[in-house]
Write a protein that holds these residues in place. Structure first.
Motif, mmCIF file in Angstrom:
data_model
loop_
_atom_site.group_PDB
_atom_site.id
_atom_site.type_symbol
_atom_site.label_atom_id
_atom_site.label_comp_id
_atom_site.label_asym_id
_atom_site.label_seq_id
_atom_site.Cartn_x
_atom_site.Cartn_y
_atom_site.Cartn_z
ATOM 1 N N PRO A 4 -28.357 -5.293 82.761
ATOM 2 C CA PRO A 4 -28.099 -6.127 83.942
ATOM 3 C C PRO A 4 -29.418 -6.607 84.559
ATOM 4 O O PRO A 4 -30.378 -5.852 84.622
ATOM 5 N N GLN A 5 -29.430 -7.845 84.968
ATOM 6 C CA GLN A 5 -30.588 -8.419 85.649
ATOM 7 C C GLN A 5 -30.213 -8.636 87.113
ATOM 8 O O GLN A 5 -29.335 -9.440 87.401
ATOM 9 N N LYS A 6 -30.847 -7.895 87.975
ATOM 10 C CA LYS A 6 -30.542 -7.899 89.412
ATOM 11 C C LYS A 6 -29.066 -7.558 89.594
ATOM 12 O O LYS A 6 -28.632 -6.508 89.182
ATOM 13 N N ARG A 7 -28.258 -8.432 90.146
ATOM 14 C CA ARG A 7 -26.838 -8.097 90.353
ATOM 15 C C ARG A 7 -25.919 -8.863 89.411
ATOM 16 O O ARG A 7 -24.710 -8.850 89.575
ATOM 17 N N GLY A 8 -26.472 -9.510 88.431
ATOM 18 C CA GLY A 8 -25.664 -10.332 87.548
ATOM 19 C C GLY A 8 -25.079 -9.567 86.374
ATOM 20 O O GLY A 8 -25.210 -8.350 86.242
ATOM 21 N N GLU A 9 -24.446 -10.323 85.511
ATOM 22 C CA GLU A 9 -23.849 -9.784 84.289
ATOM 23 C C GLU A 9 -24.974 -9.363 83.332
ATOM 24 O O GLU A 9 -26.021 -9.996 83.294
ATOM 25 N N PRO A 10 -24.771 -8.309 82.528
ATOM 26 C CA PRO A 10 -25.811 -7.903 81.568
ATOM 27 C C PRO A 10 -26.119 -9.029 80.580
ATOM 28 O O PRO A 10 -25.217 -9.734 80.124
ATOM 29 N N VAL A 11 -27.397 -9.171 80.273
ATOM 30 C CA VAL A 11 -27.847 -10.204 79.338
ATOM 31 C C VAL A 11 -28.750 -9.563 78.286
ATOM 32 O O VAL A 11 -29.287 -8.476 78.475
ATOM 33 N N VAL A 12 -28.911 -10.266 77.167
ATOM 34 C CA VAL A 12 -29.760 -9.778 76.079
ATOM 35 C C VAL A 12 -31.215 -9.794 76.541
ATOM 36 O O VAL A 12 -31.725 -10.826 76.978
ATOM 37 N N THR A 13 -31.851 -8.631 76.434
ATOM 38 C CA THR A 13 -33.278 -8.543 76.746
ATOM 39 C C THR A 13 -34.085 -8.130 75.522
ATOM 40 O O THR A 13 -35.295 -8.260 75.515
ATOM 41 N N HIS A 14 -33.413 -7.617 74.485
ATOM 42 C CA HIS A 14 -34.115 -7.160 73.284
ATOM 43 C C HIS A 14 -33.190 -7.289 72.085
ATOM 44 O O HIS A 14 -31.982 -7.073 72.212
ATOM 45 N N ILE A 15 -33.764 -7.656 70.934
ATOM 46 C CA ILE A 15 -32.985 -7.704 69.695
ATOM 47 C C ILE A 15 -33.770 -7.041 68.576
ATOM 48 O O ILE A 15 -35.008 -7.030 68.589
ATOM 49 N N ASP A 16 -33.050 -6.468 67.623
ATOM 50 C CA ASP A 16 -33.629 -5.885 66.410
ATOM 51 C C ASP A 16 -32.832 -6.410 65.226
ATOM 52 O O ASP A 16 -31.615 -6.553 65.316
ATOM 53 N N ALA A 17 -33.514 -6.649 64.124
ATOM 54 C CA ALA A 17 -32.845 -7.107 62.905
ATOM 55 C C ALA A 17 -33.365 -6.309 61.719
ATOM 56 O O ALA A 17 -34.519 -5.913 61.684
ATOM 57 N N ARG A 18 -32.472 -6.090 60.760
ATOM 58 C CA ARG A 18 -32.846 -5.396 59.521
ATOM 59 C C ARG A 18 -31.891 -5.830 58.422
ATOM 60 O O ARG A 18 -30.777 -6.297 58.695
ATOM 61 N N GLN A 19 -32.321 -5.661 57.179
ATOM 62 C CA GLN A 19 -31.433 -5.931 56.056
ATOM 63 C C GLN A 19 -30.400 -4.810 55.989
ATOM 64 O O GLN A 19 -30.560 -3.753 56.588
ATOM 65 N N ARG A 20 -29.360 -5.029 55.245
ATOM 66 C CA ARG A 20 -28.280 -4.036 55.156
ATOM 67 C C ARG A 20 -28.783 -2.687 54.641
ATOM 68 O O ARG A 20 -28.260 -1.651 55.013
ATOM 69 N N ASP A 21 -29.815 -2.714 53.805
ATOM 70 C CA ASP A 21 -30.341 -1.458 53.257
ATOM 71 C C ASP A 21 -31.434 -0.846 54.135
ATOM 72 O O ASP A 21 -32.045 0.138 53.761
ATOM 73 N N GLY A 22 -31.693 -1.427 55.305
ATOM 74 C CA GLY A 22 -32.658 -0.875 56.244
ATOM 75 C C GLY A 22 -34.042 -1.490 56.172
ATOM 76 O O GLY A 22 -34.864 -1.260 57.040
ATOM 77 N N ARG A 23 -34.305 -2.298 55.142
ATOM 78 C CA ARG A 23 -35.616 -2.936 55.048
ATOM 79 C C ARG A 23 -35.744 -4.008 56.133
ATOM 80 O O ARG A 23 -34.752 -4.557 56.585
ATOM 81 N N PRO A 24 -36.954 -4.310 56.542
ATOM 82 C CA PRO A 24 -37.127 -5.295 57.619
ATOM 83 C C PRO A 24 -36.759 -6.714 57.192
ATOM 84 O O PRO A 24 -36.840 -7.069 56.018
ATOM 85 N N ILE A 25 -36.361 -7.496 58.184
ATOM 86 C CA ILE A 25 -36.106 -8.927 58.008
ATOM 87 C C ILE A 25 -36.467 -9.570 59.332
ATOM 88 O O ILE A 25 -36.320 -8.941 60.388
#
Length: 131
Positions: free
Chosen positions: A93-114
């Motif tokens: 949540p940002q201040k009193r608003g609805e929660p928003v995306v502040t961080h993202i992570d991505a990986r391949q299905r086998d765990g390797r980075p992408i």
């Protein structure tokens, strides 16, 4: 005398490298002195900048039903998965608003980075608006 020559030849033969050929050395590659002028950048179909600040309904509209939806306190994690990669989005949540995306992570299905942009594009089906 013949023995001396034979012993000398054997001694010299033992000092050789045994027929090992050293690997070739890399040649000189000049470094370009000037960069070409950048052309107009086409926006990526899976622009990750558009994800930051997105709400949960916006993510679901773009990627479909999440594989995982979990909350801890005021934080929420939505995980989207496709045949190529897994994208974790963290909403706070940002201040009193609805929660928003502040961080993202991505990986391949086998765990390797992408890289995140490639994963977002793959999950979006290559279209800017998503599904």
């Amino acid at each position: 005398m013949k023995r001396l020559i034979l012993i000398g030849m054997l001694a010299l033969g033992a000092c050789s490298e045994g027929g090992v050929i050293p690997p070739p050395r890399a040649g000189y590659v000049p470094v370009p002195s000037a960069r070409p002028a950048p052309g107009p950048a086409a926006p990526l179909p899976g622009n990750i900048g558009a994800l930051r600040g997105a709400t949960a309904p916006g993510l679901i509209a773009r990627f479909g039903k999440p594989q995982l939806d979990m909350s801890e306190g005021t934080a929420r994690k939505l995980q989207f998965a496709g045949p190529i990669c897994v994208l974790d989005t963290y909403l706070y949540p940002q201040k009193r608003g609805e929660p928003v995306v502040t961080h993202i992570d991505a990986r391949q299905r086998d765990g390797r980075p992408i890289d995140e942009a490639s994963c977002v594009a793959a999950l979006s089906g290559g279209r800017p608006g998503g599904r």
